[in-house]
Write a protein that holds these residues in place. Structure first.
Motif, PDB file in Angstrom:
ATOM      1  N   GLY A 223      -4.327 -20.640  23.313  1.00  0.00           N
ATOM      2  CA  GLY A 223      -4.458 -19.439  22.505  1.00  0.00           C
ATOM      3  C   GLY A 223      -3.995 -18.214  23.265  1.00  0.00           C
ATOM      4  N   HIS A 224      -4.361 -17.058  22.749  1.00  0.00           N
ATOM      5  CA  HIS A 224      -3.931 -15.795  23.347  1.00  0.00           C
ATOM      6  C   HIS A 224      -5.119 -14.836  23.398  1.00  0.00           C
ATOM      7  CE1 HIS A 224      -1.250 -12.532  24.407  1.00  0.00           C
ATOM      8  NE2 HIS A 224      -1.812 -11.798  23.445  1.00  0.00           N
TER       9      HIS A 224
ATOM     10  N   VAL B   6      -8.047 -15.824  36.816  1.00  0.00           N
ATOM     11  CA  VAL B   6      -9.008 -16.062  35.740  1.00  0.00           C
ATOM     12  C   VAL B   6      -8.275 -16.813  34.636  1.00  0.00           C
ATOM     13  CG1 VAL B   6     -10.547 -15.016  34.044  1.00  0.00           C
ATOM     14  CG2 VAL B   6     -10.244 -13.937  36.288  1.00  0.00           C
ATOM     15  N   THR B   7      -8.762 -18.006  34.310  1.00  0.00           N
ATOM     16  CA  THR B   7      -8.162 -18.801  33.246  1.00  0.00           C
ATOM     17  C   THR B   7      -9.204 -19.003  32.151  1.00  0.00           C
ATOM     18  OG1 THR B   7      -6.828 -19.949  34.892  1.00  0.00           O
ATOM     19  CG2 THR B   7      -6.941 -20.922  32.691  1.00  0.00           C
ATOM     20  N   VAL B   8      -8.858 -18.592  30.942  1.00  0.00           N
ATOM     21  CA  VAL B   8      -9.756 -18.710  29.799  1.00  0.00           C
ATOM     22  C   VAL B   8      -9.253 -19.845  28.925  1.00  0.00           C
ATOM     23  CG1 VAL B   8     -10.722 -17.528  27.799  1.00  0.00           C
ATOM     24  CG2 VAL B   8     -10.233 -16.239  29.898  1.00  0.00           C
ATOM     25  N   ASP B   9     -10.127 -20.830  28.678  1.00  0.00           N
ATOM     26  CA  ASP B   9      -9.780 -21.956  27.813  1.00  0.00           C
ATOM     27  C   ASP B   9     -10.340 -21.670  26.426  1.00  0.00           C
ATOM     28  OD1 ASP B   9      -9.080 -24.325  26.673  1.00  0.00           O
ATOM     29  OD2 ASP B   9     -10.325 -25.587  27.970  1.00  0.00           O
TER      30      ASP B   9
ATOM     31  N   LEU C 284     -16.546 -22.119  24.669  1.00  0.00           N
ATOM     32  CA  LEU C 284     -15.281 -21.781  25.311  1.00  0.00           C
ATOM     33  C   LEU C 284     -15.476 -21.819  26.820  1.00  0.00           C
ATOM     34  CD1 LEU C 284     -14.492 -18.692  23.081  1.00  0.00           C
ATOM     35  CD2 LEU C 284     -13.410 -20.923  22.925  1.00  0.00           C
ATOM     36  N   GLY C 285     -14.406 -22.012  27.558  1.00  0.00           N
ATOM     37  CA  GLY C 285     -14.526 -22.137  29.005  1.00  0.00           C
ATOM     38  C   GLY C 285     -13.796 -21.034  29.756  1.00  0.00           C
ATOM     39  N   VAL C 286     -14.337 -20.711  30.937  1.00  0.00           N
ATOM     40  CA  VAL C 286     -13.707 -19.748  31.836  1.00  0.00           C
ATOM     41  C   VAL C 286     -13.727 -20.341  33.240  1.00  0.00           C
ATOM     42  CG1 VAL C 286     -13.895 -17.465  32.907  1.00  0.00           C
ATOM     43  CG2 VAL C 286     -14.389 -17.737  30.493  1.00  0.00           C
ATOM     44  N   GLU C 287     -12.583 -20.237  33.920  1.00  0.00           N
ATOM     45  CA  GLU C 287     -12.483 -20.683  35.305  1.00  0.00           C
ATOM     46  C   GLU C 287     -11.985 -19.519  36.140  1.00  0.00           C
ATOM     47  OE1 GLU C 287     -10.698 -24.519  37.472  1.00  0.00           O
ATOM     48  OE2 GLU C 287      -9.173 -23.260  36.510  1.00  0.00           O
ATOM     49  N   ILE C 288     -12.673 -19.257  37.250  1.00  0.00           N
ATOM     50  CA  ILE C 288     -12.263 -18.202  38.168  1.00  0.00           C
ATOM     51  C   ILE C 288     -11.996 -18.842  39.520  1.00  0.00           C
ATOM     52  CG2 ILE C 288     -12.890 -16.036  39.302  1.00  0.00           C
ATOM     53  CD1 ILE C 288     -14.811 -15.504  36.984  1.00  0.00           C
ATOM     54  N   ILE C 289     -10.821 -18.576  40.063  1.00  0.00           N
ATOM     55  CA  ILE C 289     -10.455 -19.068  41.396  1.00  0.00           C
ATOM     56  C   ILE C 289     -10.139 -17.844  42.247  1.00  0.00           C
ATOM     57  CG2 ILE C 289      -8.872 -20.466  42.757  1.00  0.00           C
ATOM     58  CD1 ILE C 289      -8.314 -22.083  40.207  1.00  0.00           C
TER      59      ILE C 289
END
Length: 110
Positions: free
Chosen positions: A10-11, A39-42, A51-56
């Motif tokens: 998505g966007h 930051v990656t938002v799924d 919904l998912g969020v990944e922070i590296i």
């Protein structure tokens, strides 16, 4: 420091991207040796409608801190993941500072 906010499946609108970018930059208050934050938002909802969020967060000397979280609200998932990263950064910083204060391994005897 480089902060990247991206989305999968998505966007994200500009307002949300800017908000996450600004909040991610605040991680520098906890550990100032960060070189980049991704930051990656799924946006694909799982069976629980979350919904998912990944922070590296990448730091000097090849250290990497990773946190992922899921929630129905994307802002809540981001905040939970950010809290996990903050905890990891605080722990790592304390470890670095305590290491410098420890006596030598031979008990201080020359």
């Amino acid at each position: 420091m480089l902060v990247t906010v991206s989305a999968r499946h998505g966007h994200l609108n500009e307002v949300t991207q800017k908000l996450f970018h600004e909040k991610a930059e605040k991680l520098l208050h906890y550990f100032d040796r960060l070189t980049s934050i991704v930051v990656t938002v799924d946006l694909h909802r799982d069976r629980d409608n979350k919904l998912g969020v990944e922070i590296i967060a990448h730091a000097e000397h090849k250290h990497e801190f990773v946190a992922t979280d899921r929630d129905v609200e994307i802002e809540v998932a981001f905040q939970l993941a950010k809290d996990h990263i903050k905890q990891q950064l605080r722990h790592y910083k304390e470890k670095l500072q305590d290491h410098r204060r420890d006596p030598s391994h031979n008990g201080g005897v020359s």
